[in-house]
Every structure is written in structure tokens, then in C-alpha cells.
Motif scaffolding. Sequence first.
Motif, short mmCIF file in Angstrom:
data_model
loop_
_atom_site.label_atom_id
_atom_site.label_comp_id
_atom_site.label_asym_id
_atom_site.label_seq_id
_atom_site.Cartn_x
_atom_site.Cartn_y
_atom_site.Cartn_z
N GLU A 1 0.82 -1.21 0.00
CA GLU A 1 0.00 0.00 0.00
C GLU A 1 0.86 1.26 0.00
OE1 GLU A 1 -3.64 0.42 0.20
OE2 GLU A 1 -3.39 -1.58 -0.66
N LYS A 2 1.95 1.24 0.76
CA LYS A 2 2.80 2.43 0.88
C LYS A 2 4.26 2.02 0.67
CE LYS A 2 -0.37 4.67 4.05
NZ LYS A 2 -0.59 5.10 5.43
N PRO A 3 4.66 1.82 -0.57
CA PRO A 3 6.02 1.36 -0.84
C PRO A 3 7.10 2.29 -0.28
CG PRO A 3 4.92 1.99 -2.88
CD PRO A 3 3.90 2.03 -1.80
N GLU A 4 6.77 3.57 -0.14
CA GLU A 4 7.75 4.51 0.39
C GLU A 4 8.07 4.25 1.87
OE1 GLU A 4 3.69 6.36 1.07
OE2 GLU A 4 4.63 5.19 -0.50
N LEU A 5 7.21 3.49 2.57
CA LEU A 5 7.45 3.16 3.98
C LEU A 5 7.97 1.74 4.18
CD1 LEU A 5 4.31 4.77 5.67
CD2 LEU A 5 6.63 5.70 5.48
N ASN A 6 8.06 0.98 3.10
CA ASN A 6 8.40 -0.44 3.21
C ASN A 6 9.72 -0.67 3.94
OD1 ASN A 6 7.54 -3.21 2.39
ND2 ASN A 6 9.57 -3.18 1.47
N GLN A 7 10.78 0.00 3.54
CA GLN A 7 12.10 -0.22 4.16
C GLN A 7 12.11 0.23 5.62
OE1 GLN A 7 14.78 -1.95 3.20
NE2 GLN A 7 13.50 -2.54 1.48
N GLN A 8 11.36 1.25 5.94
CA GLN A 8 11.31 1.76 7.31
C GLN A 8 10.79 0.71 8.29
OE1 GLN A 8 9.20 5.48 7.67
NE2 GLN A 8 8.94 5.25 9.87
N TYR A 9 9.84 -0.12 7.87
CA TYR A 9 9.23 -1.11 8.75
C TYR A 9 9.69 -2.54 8.47
CZ TYR A 9 6.20 2.57 10.41
OH TYR A 9 5.73 3.73 10.99
N ASP B 1 7.60 -9.48 -7.88
CA ASP B 1 7.23 -8.30 -8.66
C ASP B 1 7.09 -7.05 -7.79
OD1 ASP B 1 4.82 -8.75 -7.36
OD2 ASP B 1 3.66 -9.03 -9.21
N GLY B 2 7.34 -7.16 -6.47
CA GLY B 2 7.32 -6.01 -5.59
C GLY B 2 5.94 -5.57 -5.12
N THR B 3 4.91 -6.37 -5.40
CA THR B 3 3.55 -5.98 -5.03
C THR B 3 3.15 -6.37 -3.62
OG1 THR B 3 2.61 -8.01 -5.97
CG2 THR B 3 2.77 -6.07 -7.43
N GLY B 4 4.06 -6.99 -2.87
CA GLY B 4 3.76 -7.40 -1.50
C GLY B 4 4.40 -8.73 -1.19
N VAL C 1 1.48 -0.07 5.94
CA VAL C 1 2.38 -0.25 4.81
C VAL C 1 1.81 -1.29 3.85
CG1 VAL C 1 4.73 -0.93 4.12
CG2 VAL C 1 4.37 0.34 6.25
N ARG C 2 1.18 -2.30 4.41
CA ARG C 2 0.56 -3.37 3.62
C ARG C 2 -0.91 -3.50 4.01
NH1 ARG C 2 4.83 -7.13 1.94
NH2 ARG C 2 6.65 -5.80 1.70
N ARG C 3 -1.69 -4.02 3.07
CA ARG C 3 -3.11 -4.32 3.30
C ARG C 3 -3.25 -5.83 3.40
NH1 ARG C 3 -6.75 -5.84 -0.40
NH2 ARG C 3 -5.50 -4.99 -2.12
N LEU C 4 -3.96 -6.29 4.40
CA LEU C 4 -4.11 -7.72 4.68
C LEU C 4 -5.31 -8.31 3.96
CD1 LEU C 4 -3.39 -10.27 6.37
CD2 LEU C 4 -4.87 -9.33 8.16
N GLU C 5 -5.06 -9.46 3.34
CA GLU C 5 -6.11 -10.32 2.80
C GLU C 5 -5.83 -11.71 3.36
OE1 GLU C 5 -7.52 -12.14 -1.50
OE2 GLU C 5 -6.25 -10.36 -1.49
N LEU C 6 -6.75 -12.28 4.12
CA LEU C 6 -6.50 -13.54 4.83
C LEU C 6 -7.52 -14.60 4.40
CD1 LEU C 6 -4.73 -14.80 7.13
CD2 LEU C 6 -6.56 -14.14 8.69
#
Length: 86
Positions: free
Chosen positions: A11-19, A44-47, A74-79
Motif C-alpha cells: 500500500e505504501k512502498p515509500e514506507l516499506n524499508q522503514q518497517y 514483482d514487488g507488489t507485496g 504499509v501493507r493491506r491484509l487479505e486472509l
Amino acid sequence: MSYFAAILHMEKPELNQQYRQQHLDYLEQLGKQGKIFAKGPFVDGTGGMVIYSAETIEEATALAEADPYIQAGVRRLELHEWGMMK
């Protein structure tokens, strides 16, 4: 014991490395408890995806929602419960 596939949509690739390290540390801790069957990023970097080992969907949901990536948005959950074929 059942398996639950948590698809973590980016969802927020700009925050991925931070978390990222917090996310990896969290999964490592759960792995030591036997709560992780498999995990890894999508190339492919989509999650990514985590397959939890849990007694109920409620337990798997609680584990997945406690992931720092999910907590920080940062990510959206689908379970989904996963019926692994052997």
C-alpha cells in the motif's frame, strides 16, 4: 491445526524499508513459536505472503493484524484459510 494464507498487498512502498526489519523480526519470533509455515515476498514487488499455522481464523487474524507492516498501514491484509494439498 489449520493453515491461513495472509496476502500482504503493498500500500505504501515509500514506507516499506522503514518497517521491514520490524516485520522480519516479528515473523522470526512467530516462527520460533511454530506459527509460521512459510513466508516470502512477491518478486514483482507488489507485496508478499505469510502462511500462518493456527487453530482458528480468529487466531490467524490476530497474528496477521499484529504484523508491523499491517499496523503501520504499509501493507493491506487479505486472509484466507488454505487447504494445503499433499
